[in-house]
Design a protein around this motif. Structure first.
Motif, PDB file in Angstrom:
ATOM      1  N   CYS A 168       0.982  -1.062   0.055  1.00 36.45           N
ATOM      2  CA  CYS A 168       0.020  -0.107   0.045  1.00 36.45           C
ATOM      3  C   CYS A 168       0.841   1.206   0.017  1.00 36.45           C
ATOM      4  O   CYS A 168       0.744   2.243  -0.708  1.00 36.45           O
ATOM      5  CB  CYS A 168      -1.021  -0.047   1.100  1.00 36.45           C
ATOM      6  SG  CYS A 168      -2.294  -1.188   1.055  1.00 36.45           S
TER       7      CYS A 168
ATOM      8  N   GLY B 267       2.760   1.780  -3.363  1.00 34.98           N
ATOM      9  CA  GLY B 267       1.483   1.944  -4.414  1.00 34.98           C
ATOM     10  C   GLY B 267       1.030   3.413  -4.259  1.00 34.98           C
ATOM     11  O   GLY B 267       0.846   4.161  -5.456  1.00 34.98           O
ATOM     12  N   GLN B 268       0.906   3.992  -2.973  1.00 31.87           N
ATOM     13  CA  GLN B 268       0.718   5.440  -2.765  1.00 31.87           C
ATOM     14  C   GLN B 268       1.496   6.272  -3.580  1.00 31.87           C
ATOM     15  O   GLN B 268       1.414   7.526  -3.972  1.00 31.87           O
ATOM     16  CB  GLN B 268       0.338   5.629  -1.490  1.00 31.87           C
ATOM     17  CG  GLN B 268      -0.224   7.171  -1.157  1.00 31.87           C
ATOM     18  CD  GLN B 268      -1.559   7.527  -2.141  1.00 31.87           C
ATOM     19  OE1 GLN B 268      -2.518   6.472  -1.807  1.00 31.87           O
ATOM     20  NE2 GLN B 268      -1.408   8.623  -2.783  1.00 31.87           N
TER      21      GLN B 268
ATOM     22  N   ILE C 151       1.500   6.458  -7.109  1.00 37.76           N
ATOM     23  CA  ILE C 151       0.301   7.427  -7.430  1.00 37.76           C
ATOM     24  C   ILE C 151       0.577   8.674  -7.215  1.00 37.76           C
ATOM     25  O   ILE C 151       0.341   9.739  -8.294  1.00 37.76           O
ATOM     26  CB  ILE C 151      -0.704   7.116  -6.637  1.00 37.76           C
ATOM     27  CG1 ILE C 151      -1.606   5.742  -7.427  1.00 37.76           C
ATOM     28  CG2 ILE C 151      -1.949   8.097  -6.884  1.00 37.76           C
ATOM     29  CD1 ILE C 151      -3.020   5.336  -6.444  1.00 37.76           C
TER      30      ILE C 151
ATOM     31  N   ASP D 121      -5.056  -1.175 -14.440  1.00 35.58           N
ATOM     32  CA  ASP D 121      -4.299  -1.525 -13.132  1.00 35.58           C
ATOM     33  C   ASP D 121      -3.972  -3.153 -12.990  1.00 35.58           C
ATOM     34  O   ASP D 121      -4.833  -3.703 -12.918  1.00 35.58           O
ATOM     35  CB  ASP D 121      -5.040  -1.264 -12.046  1.00 35.58           C
ATOM     36  CG  ASP D 121      -4.575  -1.458 -10.698  1.00 35.58           C
ATOM     37  OD1 ASP D 121      -3.142  -1.796 -10.757  1.00 35.58           O
ATOM     38  OD2 ASP D 121      -5.079  -1.117  -9.499  1.00 35.58           O
TER      39      ASP D 121
ATOM     40  N   ALA E  56      -5.381   0.645  -5.223  1.00 41.41           N
ATOM     41  CA  ALA E  56      -5.149   1.917  -6.196  1.00 41.41           C
ATOM     42  C   ALA E  56      -5.990   2.133  -7.232  1.00 41.41           C
ATOM     43  O   ALA E  56      -6.055   3.091  -7.769  1.00 41.41           O
ATOM     44  CB  ALA E  56      -3.698   1.352  -6.891  1.00 41.41           C
ATOM     45  N   THR E  57      -6.813   0.919  -7.630  1.00 45.04           N
ATOM     46  CA  THR E  57      -7.779   1.147  -8.827  1.00 45.04           C
ATOM     47  C   THR E  57      -8.767   2.313  -8.436  1.00 45.04           C
ATOM     48  O   THR E  57      -8.914   2.867  -9.175  1.00 45.04           O
ATOM     49  CB  THR E  57      -8.658  -0.260  -8.795  1.00 45.04           C
ATOM     50  OG1 THR E  57      -7.551  -1.361  -9.141  1.00 45.04           O
ATOM     51  CG2 THR E  57      -9.720   0.012 -10.068  1.00 45.04           C
TER      52      THR E  57
ATOM     53  N   GLU F 132      -8.083   4.598  -6.211  1.00 48.02           N
ATOM     54  CA  GLU F 132      -7.397   6.048  -6.287  1.00 48.02           C
ATOM     55  C   GLU F 132      -7.344   6.317  -7.495  1.00 48.02           C
ATOM     56  O   GLU F 132      -7.529   7.680  -7.836  1.00 48.02           O
ATOM     57  CB  GLU F 132      -6.080   5.739  -5.407  1.00 48.02           C
ATOM     58  CG  GLU F 132      -6.123   5.550  -4.051  1.00 48.02           C
ATOM     59  CD  GLU F 132      -6.687   6.871  -3.385  1.00 48.02           C
ATOM     60  OE1 GLU F 132      -5.971   7.881  -3.882  1.00 48.02           O
ATOM     61  OE2 GLU F 132      -7.229   6.673  -2.279  1.00 48.02           O
TER      62      GLU F 132
ATOM     63  N   TYR G 111      -0.865   0.871 -14.973  1.00 46.67           N
ATOM     64  CA  TYR G 111      -0.250   1.197 -13.606  1.00 46.67           C
ATOM     65  C   TYR G 111      -0.201  -0.329 -12.945  1.00 46.67           C
ATOM     66  O   TYR G 111      -1.125  -1.138 -13.163  1.00 46.67           O
ATOM     67  CB  TYR G 111      -1.262   2.099 -13.005  1.00 46.67           C
ATOM     68  CG  TYR G 111      -0.832   2.130 -11.204  1.00 46.67           C
ATOM     69  CD1 TYR G 111      -0.296   3.248 -10.525  1.00 46.67           C
ATOM     70  CD2 TYR G 111      -1.396   1.073 -10.450  1.00 46.67           C
ATOM     71  CE1 TYR G 111      -0.076   3.123  -9.366  1.00 46.67           C
ATOM     72  CE2 TYR G 111      -1.195   1.059  -9.144  1.00 46.67           C
ATOM     73  CZ  TYR G 111      -0.661   2.079  -8.469  1.00 46.67           C
ATOM     74  OH  TYR G 111      -0.113   2.178  -7.167  1.00 46.67           O
TER      75      TYR G 111
ATOM     76  N   ASN H 213       1.526  -2.333  -9.458  1.00 49.21           N
ATOM     77  CA  ASN H 213       2.283  -2.019  -8.148  1.00 49.21           C
ATOM     78  C   ASN H 213       2.543  -3.528  -7.746  1.00 49.21           C
ATOM     79  O   ASN H 213       1.411  -4.352  -7.446  1.00 49.21           O
ATOM     80  CB  ASN H 213       1.223  -1.362  -7.337  1.00 49.21           C
ATOM     81  CG  ASN H 213       2.036  -1.381  -5.743  1.00 49.21           C
ATOM     82  OD1 ASN H 213       3.153  -0.920  -5.881  1.00 49.21           O
ATOM     83  ND2 ASN H 213       1.267  -1.348  -4.774  1.00 49.21           N
TER      84      ASN H 213
END
Length: 287
Positions: free
Chosen positions: A32, A35-36, A39, A54, A62-63, A65, A119, A121
């Motif tokens: 997490c 992943g952030q 982003i 994704d 993440a999807t 976000e 994207y 991750n």
């Protein structure tokens, strides 16, 4: 492409992540976090994608976000573990449920040049042929499309690997590619302007059991074809636990992660079977 020491057992990996789906978010602290961070890097990119893929979406953190960030885009969550996608679907708002696609990143069931942003991750380490995976990513990206990803480098879980080596020398921890090998694979796939960099993060635990529990909960335990089969003997496990103690610092046991960040662009012109193709939008703009 340099070979890994071991090959991923895809079916075993799929089953592990399927079992992990229910409690994945409770233990996926590292996933997490990085992943952030990825982003956040999108703040530096001038891109208004219409279609986002994704890859390795997991439970869809993440999807969701990405859907918030790009409200006009269609976001597709892809994962090879169907229970993960069930959670990703639930996470979406009732107005914008993500499209979900159960598939392997090595073989994307998508049309050529149909995606603006990929994207991914902490997923490409589950590919057994990164050259092929990157070619698949390039195939589905539109000209000028962007690939952003994270994966793990060879120093990831180095303490656990060392401790197991002292216990029995067997394969207990997955192996990971070096940053330079990942960058070379991007070049061979003919991505434009690839950039790869590394960050090093550490989680700490009271004991080895806490680390091993987290790895099991997120489905990230060893699923190589050369892994030890059956139950690990109590004696070997005790040797591993004692060996891990050499890394204890300030009363805590570290678990190191070498995080590889990468991004690259799909070229405006690309060559396929010796023929260079140019998008219609570029005609008249080329010198």
């Amino acid at each position: 492409m340099p070979d890994r020491d071991h090959t991923i057992d895809k079916e075993q990996a799929r089953r592990a992540f399927s079992r992990a789906a229910e409690h994945y978010d409770e233990a996926a602290v590292m996933q997490c976090e990085i992943g952030q961070r990825m982003i956040d890097r999108l703040d530096l990119v001038k891109l208004q994608p219409e279609v986002i893929l994704d890859v390795g979406a997991g439970t869809g953190v993440a999807t969701a976000e990405l859907a918030k960030r790009y409200r006009k885009a269609r976001v597709v969550a892809l994962d090879f573990a169907y229970p993960m996608l069930q959670h990703a679907r639930k996470r979406g708002s009732w107005l914008r449920k993500p499209a979900c696609l159960c598939a392997d990143l090595d073989h994307l069931p998508l049309a050529d040049q149909s995606v603006d942003l990929i994207y991914s991750n902490a997923a490409i380490q589950w590919s057994n042929d990164l050259d092929h995976s990157f070619k698949e990513f390039l195939r589905v990206l539109k000209p000028g499309g962007l690939l952003m990803f994270t994966t793990f480098g060879p120093d990831t879980l180095k303490e656990l690997r060392s401790a197991w080596n002292q216990a029995d020398g067997g394969s207990h921890v997955s192996t990971f590619l070096d940053m330079h090998d990942v960058g070379d694979a991007l070049m061979r796939a003919r991505f434009a302007d690839p950039v790869v960099d590394v960050d090093r993060l550490t989680l700490t635990y009271d004991d080895v059991g806490g680390l091993m529990k987290d790895l099991k909960v997120i489905g990230a335990h060893n699923v190589t074809t050369e892994r030890q089969r059956g139950m690990t003997g109590k004696g070997r496990l005790q040797v591993m636990v004692r060996a891990y103690e050499q890394f204890r610092t300030d009363g805590r046991l570290p678990a190191s992660y070498e995080v590889v960040y990468g991004h690259a662009w799909a070229p405006e012109q690309r060559e396929q079977d010796g023929v260079t193709t140019v998008p219609v939008s570029q005609i008249g703009r080329m010198r």
